[in-house]
Design a protein around this motif. Sequence first.
Motif, PDB file in Angstrom:
ATOM      1  N   LYS A   1      -3.631  12.289  11.314  1.00 40.55           N
ATOM      2  CA  LYS A   1      -4.206  10.979  12.258  1.00 40.55           C
ATOM      3  C   LYS A   1      -2.963  11.156  13.592  1.00 40.55           C
ATOM      4  O   LYS A   1      -3.756  10.885  14.987  1.00 40.55           O
TER       5      LYS A   1
ATOM      6  N   MET B   1      -9.926   3.098  -5.754  1.00 40.25           N
ATOM      7  CA  MET B   1     -10.131   3.791  -4.309  1.00 40.25           C
ATOM      8  C   MET B   1     -10.576   3.151  -3.161  1.00 40.25           C
ATOM      9  O   MET B   1     -10.263   1.920  -3.370  1.00 40.25           O
ATOM     10  N   PRO B   2     -10.128   4.196  -1.949  1.00 37.40           N
ATOM     11  CA  PRO B   2     -10.321   3.542  -0.505  1.00 37.40           C
ATOM     12  C   PRO B   2     -11.302   3.120  -0.251  1.00 37.40           C
ATOM     13  O   PRO B   2     -11.992   3.896  -0.760  1.00 37.40           O
TER      14      PRO B   2
ATOM     15  N   ALA C   1      -0.595  14.573   4.818  1.00 35.84           N
ATOM     16  CA  ALA C   1      -0.480  12.914   4.346  1.00 35.84           C
ATOM     17  C   ALA C   1      -1.996  13.098   5.984  1.00 35.84           C
ATOM     18  O   ALA C   1      -2.075  13.650   7.206  1.00 35.84           O
ATOM     19  N   VAL C   2      -2.658  11.889   5.717  1.00 42.08           N
ATOM     20  CA  VAL C   2      -3.814  11.481   7.054  1.00 42.08           C
ATOM     21  C   VAL C   2      -3.190  10.986   7.516  1.00 42.08           C
ATOM     22  O   VAL C   2      -3.722  10.766   8.856  1.00 42.08           O
ATOM     23  N   LYS C   3      -1.462  10.395   7.719  1.00 41.59           N
ATOM     24  CA  LYS C   3      -1.238   9.459   8.566  1.00 41.59           C
ATOM     25  C   LYS C   3      -0.924  10.559   9.748  1.00 41.59           C
ATOM     26  O   LYS C   3      -1.205  10.335  10.523  1.00 41.59           O
TER      27      LYS C   3
ATOM     28  N   GLY D   1       0.965  -1.144   0.534  1.00 39.06           N
ATOM     29  CA  GLY D   1       0.353   0.491   0.084  1.00 39.06           C
ATOM     30  C   GLY D   1       0.832   1.144  -0.280  1.00 39.06           C
ATOM     31  O   GLY D   1       0.310   2.268  -0.095  1.00 39.06           O
TER      32      GLY D   1
ATOM     33  N   TYR E   1      -5.017   3.592  -9.770  1.00 34.93           N
ATOM     34  CA  TYR E   1      -5.517   4.169  -8.251  1.00 34.93           C
ATOM     35  C   TYR E   1      -6.986   3.269  -7.962  1.00 34.93           C
ATOM     36  O   TYR E   1      -8.145   4.553  -7.592  1.00 34.93           O
TER      37      TYR E   1
ATOM     38  N   PHE F   1     -12.510   3.770   3.541  1.00 30.24           N
ATOM     39  CA  PHE F   1     -12.454   4.426   4.328  1.00 30.24           C
ATOM     40  C   PHE F   1     -13.117   3.825   5.880  1.00 30.24           C
ATOM     41  O   PHE F   1     -14.344   3.302   5.948  1.00 30.24           O
ATOM     42  N   ASP F   2     -12.239   3.723   7.700  1.00 30.54           N
ATOM     43  CA  ASP F   2     -13.056   3.259   8.324  1.00 30.54           C
ATOM     44  C   ASP F   2     -13.891   4.167   8.710  1.00 30.54           C
ATOM     45  O   ASP F   2     -14.274   5.164   8.812  1.00 30.54           O
ATOM     46  N   ARG F   3     -15.326   3.825   9.521  1.00 32.12           N
ATOM     47  CA  ARG F   3     -15.598   4.555  10.768  1.00 32.12           C
ATOM     48  C   ARG F   3     -15.676   4.450  11.957  1.00 32.12           C
ATOM     49  O   ARG F   3     -14.854   3.407  12.282  1.00 32.12           O
ATOM     50  N   ILE F   4     -16.142   5.481  12.241  1.00 31.98           N
ATOM     51  CA  ILE F   4     -15.688   5.300  14.268  1.00 31.98           C
ATOM     52  C   ILE F   4     -17.233   5.637  14.916  1.00 31.98           C
ATOM     53  O   ILE F   4     -18.087   6.576  13.889  1.00 31.98           O
ATOM     54  N   GLU F   5     -16.913   5.257  16.061  1.00 30.68           N
ATOM     55  CA  GLU F   5     -18.119   5.771  16.889  1.00 30.68           C
ATOM     56  C   GLU F   5     -18.821   6.758  17.075  1.00 30.68           C
ATOM     57  O   GLU F   5     -17.572   7.030  17.573  1.00 30.68           O
TER      58      GLU F   5
END
Lengths: 428, 348, 76
Positions: free
Chosen positions: B325, B209-210, B320-322, B175, B207, B212-216
């Motif tokens: 985060k 498409m990713p 960067a998203v990283k 990745g 590319y 995306f994860d979700r959070i509560e």
Amino acid sequence: MKLEIGNIIIKDVKFGIETKVDNQMLFINRDEIEALVLKDDRIKGVSIELARPGDSTRITPVKDVIEPRVKVSGNGAIFPGVISKVDTVGSGRTHVLKGAAIVTCGKIVGFQEGIIDMSGPGADYTPFSNLQNVCLVIEPIEGLKQYEYEHAARMAGLKVADYVGQVAKDLEPDEVEVFETKAIQEQVKAYPELPKVGYIYMLQTQGLLHDTYVYGVDAKQIIPTIMYPTEIMDGAIISGNCVSACDKNTTYHHQNNPIIKYLYARHGKDFNFTGVIITNENVYLADKERSSNMTAKLSEYFGFDGVIISQEGFGNPDTDLIMNCKKIEAANIKTVIVTDEYAGRDGLSQSLADADVKADAVVTGGNANEVIVLPPMAKIIGTDAYINKVAGGFDGSLRSDGSIEVEIQAITGSTNELGFNKLTTKSI
Amino acid sequence: MAYKVIHYINQFFANIGGEEMAHVTPEIREGAVGPGLGINKAFKGEAEIVCTVICGDSYFNENTEAATKEILELIKPYEADAFIAGPAFNAGRYGTACGTIAKAVQETMHIPAVTGMYIENPGVDMFKKELYIVETSNAAVGMRKALPKMSALTLKLMSNEADLDPTIDGYIPRGIRKNYFAELTGAERAVDMLVKKLNDESYTTEYPMPVFDRIEPGKAIKDLSKAKIALVTSGGIVPKDNPDRIESSSASKYGTYNIESVLNLTGDNYETAHGGYDPVYANDEPDRVVPLDVLRDLEKEGVIGSIHPYFYSTVGNGTAVKSSKEFSLEIAEKLRQDGVDAVILTST
Amino acid sequence: MVKGIESTGIPVAHICTIVPISKTVGANRIVPAVAIPHPLGDPKLVEEEEYKLRRKIVNNALKALTTEIDDQTVFQ
């Protein structure tokens, strides 16, 4: 609309007593160009410098790059609505000094200006390292506001490009290319068996240093409209933006839009290239919704079977791109989108700010965050004093020996989203 | 001289025993053992396994930290050029052990590490970003195919061959987005892709498409008049002259700024460091990005309890998203410690 | 950013202009703003009106923070 492009090949540039072309050599009269630029009383000084491929030269901070062109016949003149009357261009004949460019640079306006290295590893990332560049290092008067300075620099570049382009008027081109797109009904009839293809041309319109002008109108004020592809070759669209250097479309990119070029190359064989829709990337959500509704509606109206959508810039325009893609796909029109990536210096992050499953055919111009080290150059045209500040630079980018460690984001045109370059990205 | 390689296997592949022997502690043996013999063969003399570390799967997974430390101590004297773990096929605990130890070796000894797993092994999701994991079949019958791939990739990594490609080298894509120069320009590739799509032929997107994860969602605030609210922005508002030198794009840091005695953010004292939008409006009136003026009034009126004494700011432009985060987790930890009840986060 | 903070359980109201991005990346309490360069303001308005506009958006964010939700919600 039919346009003949006559290319006069330029292989070298030199100062001379007269601005002219002689045996593929472009001569530049320094004094005349200086005088032309200094007519603008917002500009205190200008120095004219030349940069050739292979030179140990770095040009920075680069604002715009412009190809010298001249209308030989047909309606209007180059850069209509900006430095010439607002006539409709795109037909007749246009001469081009192929291989030459005007580069505007000088003190920074914002954060978004870039670097052009004429040799070394950085040269591989910018298409402008292959050109004979006439650089204008512009010095604004004290206290000039950013907007005014940007305008003054933009006009200086266009005027000089126009002035230099004039010398091509009576020359015999080395090659002539012909491009023709007919009125829609006729164009459709020309190849009834082929799929109809359009091009959705997204223009950066986010405000200061992020603007684009169409026939002199700030494109953030347009609603999407249709254009003949040849209009764009005559300078109907110019850059007023510096987005990030890597994925801004300079005026040169607009004049030489490669998607238009390759759509023409396969026109009449693999598909029927029937028109260009221009649209914008505004800062209001309602504008984004309205503009993408319009591109989808126009695509459907013109009966496109497929379109290529190109983006400019990154971040919130990723949403414009995805909206265009989603809505056009929803009209049963096939899309290919052209973008670039911000995947972080380590390449491990999410590349785009937005995403959708409908965007299943993506071409990427590269990860703009990848870091490169540019060796010191013997000559700096402009100044490297802003390297740490430009988008893609960071504290410590400029090292004491003159070498630079930056993201390729800072290199003019490196991850162009018109697909100008060969650079791309893969997952490893 | 041949490269020196260390090999890690579990108790089963060392022929010590199955589940009943999974408790065995790390031991080291000179030379190759079990699958290592096949690896050595595939090296064709270019490299050689100098020692084999063996550890029981249960022991490793129940004592991860200690086991890792012990193994690192055991192998240190061998001064190897690379490390191979497994292959683990679809064995979950073995896969986790291979991933953990390979990652630790890579990070502490700075030598390349390779492992092998079946795509559904839980170790793949845990380690694919950090490690080269050769894709194997789901059971040991795939050994003969896996070993040459793992050996070839290890040799490549030791000789610093830069051009790795998961489709050629047989590892699970990490990745990592990596730039390279293609044969054709982007415009030519786009037109090609469109023609294929129009003709219903297959094509490969550059590319994918990713997802995306979700959070509560966090629990709602019960009593606003007692709540402590914090302000966070990705709009790059910073004290004048940007003391922390937050980058205009691709920010590598965030700033923490005390606003205890500040009533509103004025253009005299604050500005934006963000390079992605027209900064004039934010510079004139930074409250347009971080609404401290309104929040102070609401505090005075008793609508909200209080405002957290610091605001946090970074530049969201091309960052960067990283990184963002990481920033947000750090910020969140401080907010939690300071008893902040809710956050207003503004973006430009 | 939003997700990082909210993952610790602290509720976050995300005030942003480009609601679709916020939705895509997974913010839960989304509050639409005015425009990218001035999310909580409008330079075209007089100072007093602009303050009112800003206050309206902040109030909206507070409403979001006091509303129990199960899924992504845009607070218009």
